[in-house]
Design a protein around this motif. Structure first.
Motif, mmCIF file in Angstrom:
data_model
loop_
_atom_site.group_PDB
_atom_site.id
_atom_site.type_symbol
_atom_site.label_atom_id
_atom_site.label_comp_id
_atom_site.label_asym_id
_atom_site.label_seq_id
_atom_site.Cartn_x
_atom_site.Cartn_y
_atom_site.Cartn_z
ATOM 1 N N GLU A 148 2.374 1.672 -3.537
ATOM 2 C CA GLU A 148 1.271 2.324 -4.569
ATOM 3 C C GLU A 148 0.952 3.736 -4.034
ATOM 4 O O GLU A 148 0.647 4.442 -4.954
ATOM 5 N N HIS A 149 0.967 4.037 -2.801
ATOM 6 C CA HIS A 149 0.804 5.398 -2.447
ATOM 7 C C HIS A 149 1.994 6.222 -3.154
ATOM 8 O O HIS A 149 1.506 7.539 -3.788
ATOM 9 N N LEU A 150 2.977 5.972 -2.864
ATOM 10 C CA LEU A 150 4.102 6.613 -3.409
ATOM 11 C C LEU A 150 4.094 6.534 -4.931
ATOM 12 O O LEU A 150 4.361 7.682 -5.649
ATOM 13 N N LEU A 193 1.666 6.573 -6.740
ATOM 14 C CA LEU A 193 0.729 7.785 -7.205
ATOM 15 C C LEU A 193 0.977 9.083 -6.959
ATOM 16 O O LEU A 193 0.714 9.892 -7.838
ATOM 17 N N GLU A 194 1.704 9.266 -5.928
ATOM 18 C CA GLU A 194 2.224 10.687 -5.714
ATOM 19 C C GLU A 194 3.455 10.954 -6.652
ATOM 20 O O GLU A 194 3.084 12.210 -7.335
ATOM 21 N N GLN A 226 0.797 -1.110 -0.012
ATOM 22 C CA GLN A 226 -0.049 -0.008 -0.019
ATOM 23 C C GLN A 226 0.937 1.137 -0.167
ATOM 24 O O GLN A 226 0.553 2.288 -0.774
ATOM 25 N N ALA A 227 1.910 1.349 0.866
ATOM 26 C CA ALA A 227 2.880 2.361 0.884
ATOM 27 C C ALA A 227 3.389 2.650 -0.613
ATOM 28 O O ALA A 227 3.535 3.740 -1.071
#
Length: 55
Positions: free
Chosen positions: A7-9, A11-12, A4-5
């Motif tokens: 994927e979040h990175l 996306l950012e 999840q981290a």
């Protein structure tokens, strides 16, 4: 959790890459403006004489 981290990175990073250079510039200017003390001006009167000529 690590996935999840990541994927979040990702996306950012994609969103920041899509920003226009002008957007980045506006953000930098806003950040710098917050650092200026209240009442400060950008007047350069001390560089010129009473006739408007450079000193």
């Amino acid at each position: 959790m690590v996935e999840q981290a990541l994927e979040h990175l990702e996306l950012e990073l994609r969103q920041s890459a899509a920003r226009m250079p002008a957007d980045v510039l506006w953000e930098l200017m806003a950040e710098r403006r917050r650092a200026v003390s209240a009442g400060a001006t950008s007047a350069h009167d001390d560089f010129y004489d009473d006739n408007g000529l450079p000193i």
